[in-house]
Design a protein around this motif. Sequence first.
Motif, PDB file in Angstrom:
ATOM      1  N   LEU A   1      45.238  48.421  37.459  1.00  0.00           N
ATOM      2  CA  LEU A   1      44.986  49.624  38.259  1.00  0.00           C
ATOM      3  C   LEU A   1      45.175  49.339  39.744  1.00  0.00           C
ATOM      4  O   LEU A   1      45.743  50.153  40.486  1.00  0.00           O
ATOM      5  CB  LEU A   1      43.561  50.128  38.003  1.00  0.00           C
ATOM      6  CG  LEU A   1      43.296  50.792  36.650  1.00  0.00           C
ATOM      7  CD1 LEU A   1      41.801  50.925  36.397  1.00  0.00           C
ATOM      8  CD2 LEU A   1      43.963  52.161  36.591  1.00  0.00           C
ATOM      9  N   LEU A   2      44.713  48.189  40.173  1.00  0.00           N
ATOM     10  CA  LEU A   2      44.835  47.796  41.579  1.00  0.00           C
ATOM     11  C   LEU A   2      46.305  47.640  41.970  1.00  0.00           C
ATOM     12  O   LEU A   2      46.739  48.124  43.024  1.00  0.00           O
ATOM     13  CB  LEU A   2      44.072  46.492  41.815  1.00  0.00           C
ATOM     14  CG  LEU A   2      43.661  46.157  43.248  1.00  0.00           C
ATOM     15  CD1 LEU A   2      42.745  47.230  43.822  1.00  0.00           C
ATOM     16  CD2 LEU A   2      42.973  44.800  43.291  1.00  0.00           C
ATOM     17  N   LEU A   3      47.067  46.980  41.123  1.00  0.00           N
ATOM     18  CA  LEU A   3      48.492  46.769  41.394  1.00  0.00           C
ATOM     19  C   LEU A   3      49.278  48.074  41.331  1.00  0.00           C
ATOM     20  O   LEU A   3      50.180  48.305  42.136  1.00  0.00           O
ATOM     21  CB  LEU A   3      49.071  45.775  40.390  1.00  0.00           C
ATOM     22  CG  LEU A   3      48.630  44.315  40.537  1.00  0.00           C
ATOM     23  CD1 LEU A   3      49.058  43.507  39.314  1.00  0.00           C
ATOM     24  CD2 LEU A   3      49.220  43.705  41.804  1.00  0.00           C
ATOM     25  N   ALA A   4      48.914  48.941  40.382  1.00  0.00           N
ATOM     26  CA  ALA A   4      49.628  50.212  40.211  1.00  0.00           C
ATOM     27  C   ALA A   4      49.514  51.088  41.448  1.00  0.00           C
ATOM     28  O   ALA A   4      50.511  51.637  41.942  1.00  0.00           O
ATOM     29  CB  ALA A   4      49.103  50.949  38.983  1.00  0.00           C
ATOM     30  N   GLN A   5      48.290  51.201  41.974  1.00  0.00           N
ATOM     31  CA  GLN A   5      48.124  52.045  43.164  1.00  0.00           C
ATOM     32  C   GLN A   5      48.760  51.396  44.395  1.00  0.00           C
ATOM     33  O   GLN A   5      49.312  52.070  45.237  1.00  0.00           O
ATOM     34  CB  GLN A   5      46.634  52.356  43.394  1.00  0.00           C
ATOM     35  CG  GLN A   5      45.737  51.184  43.735  1.00  0.00           C
ATOM     36  CD  GLN A   5      45.784  50.790  45.193  1.00  0.00           C
ATOM     37  OE1 GLN A   5      46.020  51.632  46.074  1.00  0.00           O
ATOM     38  NE2 GLN A   5      45.598  49.507  45.464  1.00  0.00           N
ATOM     39  N   GLY A   6      48.691  50.069  44.476  1.00  0.00           N
ATOM     40  CA  GLY A   6      49.269  49.389  45.627  1.00  0.00           C
ATOM     41  C   GLY A   6      50.778  49.499  45.668  1.00  0.00           C
ATOM     42  O   GLY A   6      51.384  49.647  46.746  1.00  0.00           O
ATOM     43  N   THR A   7      51.420  49.457  44.495  1.00  0.00           N
ATOM     44  CA  THR A   7      52.883  49.521  44.425  1.00  0.00           C
ATOM     45  C   THR A   7      53.406  50.882  44.846  1.00  0.00           C
ATOM     46  O   THR A   7      54.539  50.992  45.322  1.00  0.00           O
ATOM     47  CB  THR A   7      53.349  49.184  42.995  1.00  0.00           C
ATOM     48  OG1 THR A   7      52.824  47.907  42.619  1.00  0.00           O
ATOM     49  CG2 THR A   7      54.863  49.121  42.908  1.00  0.00           C
TER      50      THR A   7
END
Length: 262
Positions: free
Chosen positions: A161-167
Amino acid sequence: MKTTIKRLQTFAHYKPLFMQLVAKDIKLKYRRSFLGYIWSILNPLMIMGIMVIVFSNMFRWDIVNYPVYLIIGQTIFSFVSESTNQAMWSITGNAALLKKTYVPKYIFPLSKITSSFVNTLFALGAMLIVFIACRVKFNIYMLFLPVILLEVYVFCSGLGLLLAQGTVFFRDIQYIYGAFITAWTYLTPIFYPIQQLPFELMWMIKHFNPLYSYITQFRTIVLDGAFPDIRLIVYGVVVAGLSLAIGLFVFLKKQDKFILYI
């Protein structure tokens, strides 16, 4: 509390879509593959075989049942790497759908994590073959293995979830995370015994690398026939919970801005 209940009800409403996304990812992975799901077993076996030949002859570590030691670390790390990499692009990859209709956005990264988890469950067939070939003694503590896998799943969900929003906002995350995964591979005792490392580095890995906890719990049960150290279990559960809480908090806080960047 009301907000949490409402979100759970929303997830329950979109559960059929979630299941459909998971099924689609699994089918796409094996589409036009002659051996299909058998590759989930053959692939880790082939990689393990090569690594056993290379590392056991190159370094000659005194590890009992090295193939078992290796495939446990390899399977868990592969799940973490595959699931988080797929989750990273789950929002941008579904931009067309998100622009047309309302769908809870967290469903997309979670579906990627779940489909990777299902693939990992298939890969456990390879692990079972290695256990039998290496004459691993099955014990009552193996009933705890699903709990360890659940810890890893929850940890990956938060990180995904953290990586998805950051990307969505910074596409360069793919390159940063690629380098991070490479470093993470060598800083996790997958193919080497952690005792070979200098004390300071060993201490850092034990305290700041969550995968050490998950892999060690798994190996303790399988290789030692003992229940894992309770401190490792508590550490694994706490880190998984924090990962999910932080990932979900940041994702929900930023999700309303996704439409402006996808």
